[in-house]
Design a protein around this motif. Structure first.
Motif, PDB file in Angstrom:
ATOM      1  N   LYS A   1       5.568  -5.032  46.705  1.00 15.96           N
ATOM      2  CA  LYS A   1       5.387  -4.804  45.268  1.00 15.96           C
ATOM      3  C   LYS A   1       4.032  -4.179  44.954  1.00 15.96           C
ATOM      4  O   LYS A   1       3.915  -3.397  44.018  1.00 15.96           O
ATOM      5  CB  LYS A   1       5.576  -6.104  44.501  1.00 15.96           C
ATOM      6  CG  LYS A   1       7.012  -6.571  44.512  1.00 15.96           C
ATOM      7  CD  LYS A   1       7.196  -7.860  43.757  1.00 15.96           C
ATOM      8  CE  LYS A   1       8.660  -8.262  43.871  1.00 15.96           C
ATOM      9  NZ  LYS A   1       8.894  -9.614  43.471  1.00 15.96           N
ATOM     10  N   ALA A   2       3.033  -4.506  45.751  1.00 18.58           N
ATOM     11  CA  ALA A   2       1.682  -3.991  45.491  1.00 18.58           C
ATOM     12  C   ALA A   2       1.535  -2.520  45.855  1.00 18.58           C
ATOM     13  O   ALA A   2       0.619  -1.857  45.374  1.00 18.58           O
ATOM     14  CB  ALA A   2       0.657  -4.815  46.256  1.00 18.58           C
ATOM     15  N   SER A   3       2.417  -2.004  46.688  1.00 20.06           N
ATOM     16  CA  SER A   3       2.255  -0.635  47.163  1.00 20.06           C
ATOM     17  C   SER A   3       3.391   0.282  46.721  1.00 20.06           C
ATOM     18  O   SER A   3       3.700   1.257  47.402  1.00 20.06           O
ATOM     19  CB  SER A   3       2.107  -0.633  48.676  1.00 20.06           C
ATOM     20  OG  SER A   3       3.185  -1.291  49.269  1.00 20.06           O
ATOM     21  N   ILE A   4       3.970   0.005  45.576  1.00 18.98           N
ATOM     22  CA  ILE A   4       5.063   0.838  45.057  1.00 18.98           C
ATOM     23  C   ILE A   4       4.627   2.297  44.848  1.00 18.98           C
ATOM     24  O   ILE A   4       5.363   3.204  45.220  1.00 18.98           O
ATOM     25  CB  ILE A   4       5.668   0.216  43.780  1.00 18.98           C
ATOM     26  CG1 ILE A   4       6.456  -1.043  44.165  1.00 18.98           C
ATOM     27  CG2 ILE A   4       6.560   1.204  43.041  1.00 18.98           C
ATOM     28  CD1 ILE A   4       6.967  -1.848  42.985  1.00 18.98           C
ATOM     29  N   PRO A   5       3.433   2.578  44.283  1.00 18.41           N
ATOM     30  CA  PRO A   5       3.046   3.995  44.125  1.00 18.41           C
ATOM     31  C   PRO A   5       2.968   4.754  45.457  1.00 18.41           C
ATOM     32  O   PRO A   5       3.413   5.892  45.542  1.00 18.41           O
ATOM     33  CB  PRO A   5       1.676   3.918  43.451  1.00 18.41           C
ATOM     34  CG  PRO A   5       1.683   2.605  42.741  1.00 18.41           C
ATOM     35  CD  PRO A   5       2.472   1.685  43.626  1.00 18.41           C
ATOM     36  N   ALA A   6       2.438   4.107  46.487  1.00 16.82           N
ATOM     37  CA  ALA A   6       2.378   4.766  47.798  1.00 16.82           C
ATOM     38  C   ALA A   6       3.779   4.985  48.353  1.00 16.82           C
ATOM     39  O   ALA A   6       4.058   6.037  48.941  1.00 16.82           O
ATOM     40  CB  ALA A   6       1.543   3.933  48.778  1.00 16.82           C
ATOM     41  N   PHE A   7       4.669   4.026  48.143  1.00 16.94           N
ATOM     42  CA  PHE A   7       6.044   4.198  48.598  1.00 16.94           C
ATOM     43  C   PHE A   7       6.708   5.368  47.866  1.00 16.94           C
ATOM     44  O   PHE A   7       7.442   6.148  48.473  1.00 16.94           O
ATOM     45  CB  PHE A   7       6.856   2.911  48.403  1.00 16.94           C
ATOM     46  CG  PHE A   7       8.266   3.022  48.902  1.00 16.94           C
ATOM     47  CD1 PHE A   7       8.524   3.099  50.263  1.00 16.94           C
ATOM     48  CD2 PHE A   7       9.324   3.075  48.019  1.00 16.94           C
ATOM     49  CE1 PHE A   7       9.819   3.222  50.736  1.00 16.94           C
ATOM     50  CE2 PHE A   7      10.631   3.195  48.483  1.00 16.94           C
ATOM     51  CZ  PHE A   7      10.880   3.268  49.841  1.00 16.94           C
ATOM     52  N   GLY A   8       6.430   5.502  46.572  1.00 15.44           N
ATOM     53  CA  GLY A   8       6.960   6.641  45.809  1.00 15.44           C
ATOM     54  C   GLY A   8       6.474   7.964  46.377  1.00 15.44           C
ATOM     55  O   GLY A   8       7.260   8.913  46.532  1.00 15.44           O
ATOM     56  N   ALA A   9       5.190   8.028  46.703  1.00 14.88           N
ATOM     57  CA  ALA A   9       4.646   9.257  47.303  1.00 14.88           C
ATOM     58  C   ALA A   9       5.291   9.526  48.660  1.00 14.88           C
ATOM     59  O   ALA A   9       5.650  10.663  48.981  1.00 14.88           O
ATOM     60  CB  ALA A   9       3.136   9.140  47.452  1.00 14.88           C
TER      61      ALA A   9
END
Length: 177
Positions: free
Chosen positions: A86-94
């Motif tokens: 949950k904390a790294s959703i933006p990186a996963f999106g990238a």
């Protein structure tokens, strides 16, 4: 059947990523998932880097660029999945956006069989939709259903198809020249 070591190592990396990545999506333990996804990502990064070099040497520069982008994408996804999802959703999106780009680039060329290219295009489309959802504020992580969860079978089929083509259709790399 004498294969170049780079082809064998890349195929093993692709298959490792395919199998352990899918397995990590189903294990209930966070620790087991992180271990499976760590090995998965290392195998895919190695395979993509080797295939970028290999396809470049064979003269397939667009496919080579696709594999180079794939190595970067997998590195970003690896970073995003190594801890708290949950904390790294933006990186996963990238990472999923880069996955989509790299797979679309590789699949746009006639190097791999049509079935493999089709599974690649489907997975790329599903990953770009996933990235769009994340970038527009939907909190999707690596295990969110329906996307990206249901994109993974197409992704795994693409990885397995690349490995199969490398191992059993390596003459295609010579016949397209």
């Amino acid at each position: 059947m004498n294969k170049e070591p780079i082809v064998i190592i890349a195929a093993i990396g692709l298959l490792t990523g395919c199998i352990l990545g899918m397995a990590g999506s189903f294990v209930p333990s966070d620790i087991a998932r992180n271990i499976l996804w760590t090995i998965d990502s290392c195998g895919l990064i190695l395979a993509a880097t080797l295939l970028a070099i290999y396809t470049s040497k064979k003269g397939y520069d667009i496919v080579s660029a696709g594999f180079f982008i794939f190595a970067i994408a997998e590195s970003v996804v690896f970073f995003s999945c190594a801890g708290d999802l949950k904390a790294s959703i933006p990186a996963f999106g990238a990472g999923t956006c880069l996955w989509a780009l790299s797979i679309a680039v590789i699949s746009s060329q006639k190097l791999f069989p049509i079935f493999v290219r089709c599974t690649g295009i489907v997975s790329a489309l599903l990953f770009i939709v996933t990235a769009f959802f994340i970038f527009t504020g939907h909190p999707a992580n690596a295990l969110t259903k329906p996307l990206p969860f249901f994109a993974y079978p197409f992704y795994a089929a693409t990885l397995a198809g690349w490995a199969w083509a490398l191992l059993y259709r390596s003459s295609m790399f010579l016949s397209l020249k």
